[in-house]
Design a protein around this motif. Structure first.
Motif, PDB file in Angstrom:
ATOM      1  N   TYR A  81      -1.351 -50.256 -33.016  1.00  0.00           N
ATOM      2  CA  TYR A  81       0.103 -50.408 -33.363  1.00  0.00           C
ATOM      3  C   TYR A  81       0.218 -49.814 -34.819  1.00  0.00           C
ATOM      4  O   TYR A  81       1.471 -49.224 -35.175  1.00  0.00           O
ATOM      5  CB  TYR A  81       0.634 -51.849 -33.366  1.00  0.00           C
ATOM      6  CG  TYR A  81       0.211 -52.381 -31.994  1.00  0.00           C
ATOM      7  CD1 TYR A  81       1.167 -52.073 -30.790  1.00  0.00           C
ATOM      8  CD2 TYR A  81      -0.883 -53.203 -31.569  1.00  0.00           C
ATOM      9  CE1 TYR A  81       0.994 -52.542 -29.771  1.00  0.00           C
ATOM     10  CE2 TYR A  81      -0.982 -53.935 -30.502  1.00  0.00           C
ATOM     11  CZ  TYR A  81      -0.152 -53.194 -29.235  1.00  0.00           C
ATOM     12  OH  TYR A  81      -0.158 -53.834 -27.781  1.00  0.00           O
ATOM     13  N   THR A 104       0.251 -46.186 -34.974  1.00  0.00           N
ATOM     14  CA  THR A 104       1.304 -45.491 -34.207  1.00  0.00           C
ATOM     15  C   THR A 104       2.726 -45.563 -35.151  1.00  0.00           C
ATOM     16  O   THR A 104       3.433 -44.519 -35.291  1.00  0.00           O
ATOM     17  CB  THR A 104       1.690 -46.398 -32.923  1.00  0.00           C
ATOM     18  OG1 THR A 104       0.677 -46.191 -31.924  1.00  0.00           O
ATOM     19  CG2 THR A 104       3.024 -45.736 -32.179  1.00  0.00           C
ATOM     20  N   ILE A 152       0.978 -43.531 -28.412  1.00  0.00           N
ATOM     21  CA  ILE A 152       1.850 -44.289 -27.495  1.00  0.00           C
ATOM     22  C   ILE A 152       1.209 -44.653 -26.180  1.00  0.00           C
ATOM     23  O   ILE A 152       1.540 -45.223 -25.304  1.00  0.00           O
ATOM     24  CB  ILE A 152       3.187 -43.477 -27.697  1.00  0.00           C
ATOM     25  CG1 ILE A 152       3.937 -43.472 -28.789  1.00  0.00           C
ATOM     26  CG2 ILE A 152       4.257 -44.121 -26.251  1.00  0.00           C
ATOM     27  CD1 ILE A 152       5.081 -42.815 -28.959  1.00  0.00           C
TER      28      ILE A 152
END
Length: 367
Positions: free
Chosen positions: A187, A190, A271
């Motif tokens: 995360y 990203t 993703i």
């Protein structure tokens, strides 16, 4: 020592990876159907209006200039063929000089493929097949290596920021421990890549808006289409006549394309990892729902093996769970052997089982 039971209930049991693959196929199909319905509702009325307007203009032009519609359509068909060679109503830059050819091969190896230029000779078309095969493969490898170095750089930056925030000492042993503990999550990576893509797109859109005469929203749209290697070809940068003399813009255009494609490709990879985690969560939810349904004695036709660490499960009439031997693991589709007393229900068919019992009535299994 326990004795093995001979109750065998053959059934199609997909592994966790296979179940995830089928679930992803279903979700992609539903996603595409939903997208097709939405874009059809949005774009189909405009398409019909455009066709009606075009037919009206053809009739008006043929009446005004005393020309048949068939002759006019034949001329337009020849013009469509000429567009492949770079003929435009408004003269643009040369397509097959060295800068134009370099721009073309850049769109090939990056898999963008705007379609503004394409080989017209047979030799060029044949050569493009082999050229693209090697070039696209090498570029994908470069993208993967670029992503690895981005993750390494982010790991170092996040670790350094953590040490600076928590006031860690510079001892090597503590640094090594912190480095192992504070690796960036998917995360975090990203988020950083998304911010990078956003900054590059906003900066590039400002440049394209000034140099191409597009609106800022159209420039942002072009950046996404180009950086994601979709390349519709409705907007193409650097194709105007005066762009031949602006070398600084041509260099900046190429660098922005490369940087945007690299960052966007890396973002797509991270993703995809998040989507994979979402699929795992959905499979766990289905397992939980299956367990809830099982409590009310509803037997589904198929049992999914949703865990890599656990063996497949067979449900029998005595509401006990029994797992197969480890020899069944590793098979994409396998049958399972439940250790149960009584009858196993598989595909709504009852199969008599032969069970060995101990003297105290308990079933045992050989180690």
């Amino acid at each position: 020592m326990q004795k093995a039971l001979s109750c065998r209930c053959p059934s199609l049991i997909p592994s966790r990876e296979t179940a995830r693959f089928y679930l992803l196929c279903v979700l992609i199909a539903l996603y595409m159907l939903a997208g097709a319905a939405i874009f059809s509702c949005l774009e189909r009325p405009v398409e019909l209006q455009t066709h009606q307007l075009w037919e009206k203009r053809l009739r008006d032009f043929s009446r005004a200039h005393n020309t048949s519609c068939e002759d006019l359509k034949l001329l337009l068909r020849h013009y469509e063929e000429a567009r492949t060679a770079g003929i435009r109503t408004e003269r643009g830059r040369a397509l097959w000089d060295i800068p134009g050819a370099f721009y073309f091969v850049g769109t090939v190896v990056s898999t963008i493929g705007f379609g503004v230029s394409a080989p017209s000779t047979v030799t060029g078309k044949v050569l493009l097949v082999f050229y693209g095969l090697v070039g696209c493969s090498a570029t994908i490898l470069f993208f993967n290596l670029f992503l690895e170095r981005v993750i390494t750089l982010l790991s170092f930056v996040i670790f350094w920021c953590h040490r600076w925030r928590t006031g860690h000492s510079g001892l090597e042993d503590r640094a090594s421990e912190g480095n192992e503990e504070w690796k960036p999550s998917v995360y975090q990576v990203t988020l950083v890549l998304f911010v990078a893509v956003l900054l590059v797109s906003c900066g590039a859109a400002a440049l394209y808006s000034a140099m191409e005469g597009w609106t800022y929203l159209e420039s942002l749209y072009f950046c996404f289409v180009a950086f994601s290697t979709v390349g519709f070809g409705d907007f193409v940068s650097g194709q105007r006549k005066h762009h031949e003399d602006t070398w600084a813009y041509q260099v900046a255009n190429c660098l922005l394309m490369l940087l945007g494609v690299f960052c966007t490709y890396s973002l797509f990879n991270t993703i995809s990892v998040i989507i994979k985690q979402g699929l795992n969560w959905m499979l766990r939810t289905l397992t939980w729902m299956y367990s809830g349904v099982r409590r009310y004695r509803l037997r589904p036709l198929f049992k999914l093996c949703l865990s890599d660490s656990e063996l497949p499960i067979c449900y029998c009439e005595d509401d006990t769970l029994h797992r197969v031997s480890s020899s069944c693991q590793g098979m994409l589709w396998s049958s399972y052997v439940p250790n149960a007393i009584g009858k196993c229900l598989c595909d709504e068919a009852q199969v008599e089982t032969v069970c060995n019992r101990n003297t105290d009535g308990e079933t045992s299994e050989k180690q």
